[in-house]
Each structure stands twice: as C-alpha cells, then as structure tokens.
Design a protein around this motif. Structure first.
Motif, PDB file in Angstrom:
ATOM      1  N   ASN A 120     120.123  81.298  -4.714  1.00 11.74           N
ATOM      2  CA  ASN A 120     120.591  80.298  -5.651  1.00 11.74           C
ATOM      3  C   ASN A 120     120.676  80.947  -7.012  1.00 11.74           C
ATOM      4  O   ASN A 120     119.679  81.351  -7.564  1.00 11.74           O
ATOM      5  N   ALA A 161     114.965  76.110  -0.730  1.00 12.16           N
ATOM      6  CA  ALA A 161     116.200  76.548  -1.390  1.00 12.16           C
ATOM      7  C   ALA A 161     117.005  77.489  -0.502  1.00 12.16           C
ATOM      8  O   ALA A 161     118.227  77.541  -0.565  1.00 12.16           O
ATOM      9  N   SER A 168     118.537  72.605   1.266  1.00  8.88           N
ATOM     10  CA  SER A 168     118.736  72.875  -0.157  1.00  8.88           C
ATOM     11  C   SER A 168     119.706  71.889  -0.789  1.00  8.88           C
ATOM     12  O   SER A 168     119.736  71.749  -2.001  1.00  8.88           O
TER      13      SER A 168
END
Lengths: 447, 434
Positions: A69, A196, A202
């Motif tokens: 991310n 995540a 996520s």
C-alpha cells in the motif's frame, strides 16, 4: 475549510469504484463525488477504471503475491497553477489501483482531523517519497478487537489474522510496562500489515474506517453496511456436519500437528530463557569476585579487573539476548497459535456451510417427484459453498507462503540474536588478551 | 610473538592454545628456571591404575596407584633409548613426602598436593574418588606437584625426594628413619604462639593476612564458577530439544522440511559442544585450586615464623626474669614476688651458703639462657631470611602462573564464542533455505 464528517468507504468488494465515496470527497465542492481518475504516467500500472470509464470488477481474489500500500505523490501533469495544484493520491495494489485528486489544503484538513483524535495506539500510515505529511490515528486495543470482530463477521470465508492475546493475567504481567506495550505494538502492527496485505480484507470498509475515521462508530452499523452482499451472515450450527473433503481434512490435520509443534517450540524457548536468566544471575555474582580479588593484588590487579569487566560485558550481552527472545520470538510463536485457532474455526464454519447445503439438497432431492426446479435458496447455498471453498483455498495458499516467510524470518532472527551475543562476548575477551599479555612484555623488558 | 628474551614464557598471540599446551608452557617455565635436578632428569606421572589389596587392618580395599616415570635428560637429547625408571606410588605416599618436606624445610612454601576429595564440583562432575575423570585430573595434579618440588631451589636437592622418585620399595621406611615426625610442631603449640607472640615481623603478618584473603576469594570464585557451569550446561542441553522438534516438524512440511531438518542437526551439535567446553574449564579450576592450597602453605610458613619468634620472646623473657632474680639475690632487694622470698621473710633469711648456692645456680641458668637466646635469635633470623627469600620467589611464581591461567581462561572463552558463532551461522544458513 469546513470539516464534514468523513464518511467511511463502502467495501469495494462488488462495487465499481465510481460508487465509492472517499472520506474526503464531500469536502471540496469543486470536486465531483466521484473521484477523478488520472493516470499518473508511470508505465505498467493498471488503472482500476479504464480511460473510457469502464469499471473493472475488483471482487476476485488477488494473486498470492504480497501487496503493498503506497501513497504516491505526483505533481499534477496538467500544469495547473500553483494554487489550484492538485495532487494525485495513488493507492497501488498488485492489481487494482485507484486515485483521487486532492489539493494541499485537503491534506491539511485530513491531518488536522486525525490529530484531533484521542486514542492510544499510533497507526502511522505510509509515508510518501515526497513531502506528503504523514498522518496517523490513535487506537486502543479494544478498537483492534472491534476491527477483528467486524472483519470476521463481514468476511467469514476468509482467514483473519489474529490479534495478540486479549486477556493478560494481572499481577503476572505489567500491562503498562514498556516491554509489554512494545510487544503488543509489534503484534498489532503485524496484524494491520497482514490485513493490508490481503486483497479482499484490505478493501473492507471497517478497515478503512479504522485507519482514517476520527471516531470509530462502533455501536451503530455503518450506513452502507446494510447493503446486501457483504453482510450476509452465515448460519452456524444446526446442521449435521458431514465428512470434510480430503483437501480440507488435510488442512485440519496439518493445523493440529503444527499447533503441537509450535507449542513444543514455545516451551523449549521459554526453558532456554529461564536457564539463561539463571546463568546470568550466577555471572553477575561471578564477575565481582574477580574485582574483590584484584583489590589486594599488585601485579595481578589489572588482569583481574580486566576479567571482571569482561564477565560484566558478557552478562549485559546475555541479558539483551534473553530480552530480545522474550520480546520478539515468543510473541510471534503465540500469535501463530492463535492464528491457527481462528483458521480451525473457519474450517469448521466451512463445514457448516457445506452441511447446510447438503442437508437442503437432500431435502430437495427427496421431493424430486414433485418436479419442481431447484429452489433458489439451495442454489444460493451451493454458491456459498463454492465461494467459501475457493476463498479458503486461495487464502490457505497465501497463508502457507506467509507462514514459510514468517518462520524463515523468525528463525534466522533467532540465529542472528545468538550470533550477536557471541560476537559481543568474543570482542570483549579478545580485547582483554593484549591487556593480560602487555604487562608480561613490559616485565620482561625491565628484567 | 617471539620470546622477549626474558625467562618468562609468554603465551602471546596464539589464541588457539589448548589447555594441554598451556600446561606444557607451565612445565617449560619450571624446567627453564632450571634446578640442577631438572637439568638432569625428566619427571612425569604417566598413568594411574586401580589396585586392590589388604590394608593395615587386613581388610580388602581398592586404591589407585600412579606411575612415576623418570628419565635422564641427556640420554633423551642424544636420541638413544632413554633409561626409564618407573615406579608406582599411592596418593598416601605423596602425602608422606609432603609432610616430610613441611617439617624439614619449615621456611619453604611447600607446593600443595591436588585435593584429596573432589570439592567445588558442579553437578555433572562426580565427587567420587574412583571416577576416571577425577583420577585423571589427580594424575595431572600429582605430576605438577613433583615438578614444582623439582624446580624449587632448595627442595629439589633433598635426598628423600630423590629417593621418592627412584625407590619403590623401602622408601617409606627410609622416611620414617629420618625421625621427622618427632620434629613436627604440634598444632596446639602453633596456635598458642599465634595468640601470644608480641612482635612478629610485620611482613609475615601481612603475608598471613594475604594468605587468608587469597584463600577466601579463590574459594568463593570456585564455588560460583561451579554453579555457573551447572547453568551453562542447562542452557546448551535444552537446545538439543530443538533438534528433535525441528525433525518432527520437518516431517509435516513440504518445502520447509529440509532446512528445518538440517538446522536441527546443528542444534544437536550445539548442545553436545558444552561437554568439551566445561571439561576445559575444569583445568582452569584446577589451576585456581592449586593456588588455593598454596595459600595455606604460605600461611603455614607465617605461622612457623610466629612460633620461632614466640620461642625467642619466651627465651628472652625467661632470661630477663632470671637476671632480675640474680640482681635481687645479690642486692638483697626483693622486687619480684617469689614464694621463697616470702618464706624467707617470714621465717628468716637463708644462710650465706644457701645464697651462694642459689646465685651460682642462677649464674649457670643465665649462661644457658643467654646461649638459648643467642641460638633462638639466630634461628629466628635465619628463618626470616630464608623464608622471606622463598616467599618472594613464591610471589613471582604466583603472579606469573595466575596471569597465565587468566590468559588461558580468556582463550577458552574466545574459543567457546567462536564455536557458538559458527554453529548459529550454520543453523542460519539452513533456516534461510526454508
């Protein structure tokens, strides 16, 4: 700039990105509610929404490669004036990617909002390579607990990573000690990273709320949650569980054995720490004896003091080793045991879903003479079973991979700690040798 | 590093020295110091054997005998087959030899024997006298003892010592014939002197105090070290369990299996390595123990000084009182109380003839007394001189030996650390392949 209540994202599961409200999107009247999508210009990135506006379905499980991310900050390529300068926020996943445009004052707003919250655990979000200010929210353990429960509820077909243990025996562990807090922090950090990492989890609205909302509105269900699809609760219990298909049975068996082995390793590690601590105690008595000896020696004074110092250095190194092992090694092991527990539960749930389907199917088959088409709820059950199995299998593969990496890391970490300990001791003793020998040469010369 | 030209043997630079080698260095030091005895012959206690036989009260007993081998130095260097003298002696005979030396050379710091019973053992080591490891360490200690005596400037020329090395049978009788046991000071006498002596040489008093402190600190050191050894043993051995569990775990894994399995082997090796480590440390403990016992020998010399000093003081006191008596008798003044004096006061003075007789007796006694004082003074002086020489020699030896011991201890620790690093690196490689 007026602050509105940031709205949580709906799950991106089966919706097109255009229907998703970004928390910030309500703020700028200049912005449309649908975030603009802009190609940041880097080659090779796939846009979630194709330039012609066709949505891309993002509900399929991602590949098993790990996900990252990142928030990237690019100067707007349209060459707008400084005041109107908009920044592209690109969130990159392995597959999907979406971006919105924000001005500097939007970041400022966000930052202020987030700093206003009052919680305990700092969640730094990812930093950009450019000047984007880091933003963070604070959360307490019970917020993590809430998140995990919500994830389990909303994604029952998936393996949700575990949290560190909730209940700690009072009087045995100091819940406010630095070590305990630090250990917990690391485990919570890992939990967040794992979520995540996950291609489906996520995107979960609760996760996003968790990361960004000022106040977690825990009691009320989030408005968008009432949409069907993600919030379907699976019926648990009440159906006779049949035999597991081979592959899932193998999973279950493996988990049982693995838990056992982990338990043994935990015990061994604990025992080693205990023995090392007791050894440390003796060392702490041993070193000073050399010191007191040196106090009534002349020629031998320096060598004896030197030995005392060496032993003391080794003691410190040993103390660090045992602390490190306690803080870094044991918690990870325990975490995996919890992880496995929750996985076994997911397997059981899967069994239930399958049982429900098979029971309903049998009931229908029974009435076959009536020549009615297969009722939709049986079909839905079949869908559920197949979805569950697919999700589970994919998650299992991912889990196996992560497990391999995690344990490789854990065990090489353990090796490194031990190597470091011995290196420190080696350095101490090696530096002592010239001190011990020095006098001899000096003596020899004066003879 | 090269020899700096001094007589000191330096163990420098070679940190891979094994304890055997460092022991050899110690022996070489003694040989180099070169007494005439050691220049002539090599001495070793080569073996130990178990024997059974009937003891003094006609009961069966098992005991250990040690083989003492001597060979002339020259023959060895010529390359011809050396003439080997070898005989078997029991521990008790060593004790007899030492007691003889103690009595015959009271000014010498007599080298100590290895301990009679195993003390300061950590739990794995047996305290059994018959245990082969204990016997082996004792053998080394006995050899050390003989070498120490043989390198002593005074003790090495003793006839009885020479006979000990060369005569198997009949040696005991020879020792007893010297009548040394009669010359031994009683413990009580010595204790009495310690309490009553007025003016001991300060240096000896300090030395005695030093001996006390040395004994106390080394005892403490040995005790704590034994406990630490116990713990270290535990740490290493528990790691062996990793070997087993990694093996079991590898059986249920696919790709991770090989790495785990081989890492497990390294854990086993790690656990096993502690045995050698601790055995080496025992050598160090033995070196400390020798000086623990040496401390006692040092104190013995100091106590002997107190005794001779005390006897001198007694003789002086005696002489003084006799002289005083003479004065009183001659001048008729009674300064000292005596029963005779009182009775003569009460019942009348003695006759001039009686007085004459008494005076004459006193004169003789005073003469004898003066002789005694002279003798004891000389004894005391001589003792102080030779004892102090030996004490100085001992101090140098102690400083040198203990420094060597500390160096070899550091080397041991370095070796242990290096082994540890290697094992964990090996394990890490295996883990990386998981």
């Amino acid at each position: 700039m007026s602050a509105g209540t940031p709205r949580s994202l709906a799950s991106s599961g089966q919706k097109s990105i255009q229907d998703i409200c970004h928390p910030l999107s309500a703020e700028e009247s200049a912005l449309s509610r649908i975030p603009d999508v802009l190609n940041p210009g880097s080659a090779g990135e796939r846009d979630l929404i194709l330039p012609n506006g066709t949505p891309v379905d993002t509900s399929s499980p991602a590949s098993s490669s790990s996900l990252l991310n990142r928030l990237q900050l690019d100067d707007d390529l349209d060459g707008e004036t400084r005041d109107e300068q908009k920044y592209n926020i690109t969130t990159e996943f392995d597959l999907p990617e979406y971006s919105v445009r924000r001005r500097y004052q939007d970041f400022d707003w966000l930052r202020n909002k987030l700093e206003e919250s009052q919680p305990t655990h700092l969640i730094p979000t990812t930093r950009t390579e450019f000047d984007l200010p880091e933003y963070s929210v604070r959360r307490r353990y019970q917020d993590f607990d809430w998140l995990r429960n919500k994830l389990e509820e909303s994604q029952p077909t998936h393996l949700i990573p575990p949290l560190p243990e909730k209940f700690v025996m009072k009087g045995v562990v100091d819940r406010f000690s630095e070590e305990f807090v630090e250990t917990r922090r690391k485990a919570l950090d890992k939990f967040l990273k794992r979520v995540a990492d996950h291609p489906v989890l996520s995107f979960n609205e609760h996760f996003n709320a968790f990361l960004s909302a000022k106040d977690l509105n825990k009691r009320q269900g989030l408005a968008l949650l009432t949409k069907m699809g993600e919030s379907v609760k699976y019926v648990t219990g009440g159906y006779k569980v049949r035999a597991r298909p081979v592959e899932f049975a193998a999973m279950g068996d493996y988990l049982d054995l693995f838990t056992q082995k982990l338990g043994t390793i935990d015990r061994i590690a604990q025992r080693i720490i205990k023995e090392q601590s007791e050894f440390l105690m003796e060392l702490r008595e041993y070193g000073p004896v050399y010191s007191s000896w040196s106090s009534f020696e002349e020629d031998l004074h320096d060598p004896l003091e030197g030995v005392s110092g060496c032993v003391s250095n080794c003691s410190s190194a040993l103390e660090e080793l045992t602390e490190d092992m306690s803080e870094d090694f044991l918690p990870v092991l325990r975490e995996y045991v919890l992880y496995i527990e929750s996985m076994k539960n997911v397997l059981k749930k899967r069994d239930q879903v399958q049982a429900e389907y098979e029971t309903k199917l049998e009931a229908v088959v029974f009435r076959e003479d009536k020549k009615t088409p297969v009722p939709s709820d049986v079909e839905k059950c079949q869908d559920r079973v197949e979805c569950f199995n697919a999700d589970l299998k994919a998650d299992w593969d991912r889990w196996e991979n992560n497990k391999r990496q995690d344990f490789r890391q854990l065990l090489t970490g353990m090796s490194n700690k031990n190597i470091l300990y011995y290196e420190k001791c080696l350095a101490a003793w090696e530096s002592l040798i010239p001190l011990l020998q020095d006098k001899q040469e000096a003596k020899g010369e004066t003879n | 590093m090269a020899d700096s030209g001094s007589e000191d043997i330096a163990v420098i630079g070679n940190t891979d020295l094994t304890p055997l080698e460092s022991e050899n260095n110690l022996k070489n030091t003694m040989v180099e110091k070169g007494t005439s005895l050691l220049k002539k012959m090599e001495i070793s206690v080569a073996e130990a054997e178990k024997r059974t036989g009937k003891n003094a009260v006609n009961m069966q007993e098992t005991y250990t005998v040690y083989l003492i081998e001597t060979r002339p130095v020259d023959a060895a260097s010529e390359g011809t087959n050396p003439v080997l003298d070898s005989l078997w002696k029991r521990y008790s005979e060593f004790e007899l030899l030492r007691n003889y030396l103690l009595v015959t050379y009271p000014f010498a710091v007599v080298p100590p024997l290895p301990e009679k019973r195993a003390e300061f053992v950590w739990h794995k080591l047996s305290a059994d006298n018959m245990d082969p490891d204990f016997v082996e360490r004792r053998r080394v200690g006995l050899e050390n003892f003989l070498l120490r005596v043989a390198s002593h400037p005074v003790l090495s020329s003793d006839k009885i010592f020479y006979l000990f090395l060369t005569e198997e049978n009949g040696w005991k009788e020879t020792v007893f014939e010297t009548g040394f046991q009669a010359k031994a000071d009683s413990r009580l006498k010595a204790l009495n002197a310690t309490f009553r002596v007025k003016n001991p040489d300060k240096r000896f008093a300090e030395m005695k105090h030093y001996g006390d402190e040395l004994q106390s600190v080394i005892s403490q050191l040995l005790r704590v070290r034994a406990r630490a050894a116990d713990r270290l043993y535990g740490v290493y051995k528990v790691h062996g369990n990793y070997g087993r569990v990694f093996s079991e775990w590898s059986a249920i894994e696919k790709e991770m299996g090989d790495g785990l399995q081989s890492a497990g082997h390294h854990m086993d090796a790690y656990a096993a390595s502690v045995d050698d480590i601790l055995e080496e440390e025992e050598h160090y403990a033995d070196q400390l123990k020798e000086y623990l016992f040496y401390a006692d020998a040092l104190r013995t010399v100091c106590r002997k000084h107190e005794l001779t000093q005390y006897e001198l003081e007694m003789a002086v006191q005696d002489l003084t009182s006799k002289k005083q008596q003479r004065e009183e008798l001659a001048t008729g003044t009674i300064r000292t109380f005596s029963l005779k004096g009182m009775t003569s006061k009460l019942f009348g003075q003695e006759t001039p003839e009686q007085r004459e007789a008494k005076l004459k007796m006193l004169e003789t006694q005073i003469e004898e007394g003066e002789e005694q004082v002279k003798e004891r003074n000389a004894e005391c002086d001589e003792f102080v001189k030779s004892a102090w020489v030996d004490i100085e020699r001992f101090k140098e030896q102690k400083d040198h030996d203990l420094r060597e011991s500390l160096i070899s201890y550091a080397i041991m620790q370095i070796s242990m650390c290096k082994k540890g690093i290697q094992v964990w690196n090996n394990a890490k490689e295996c883990f990386n392949k998981m």
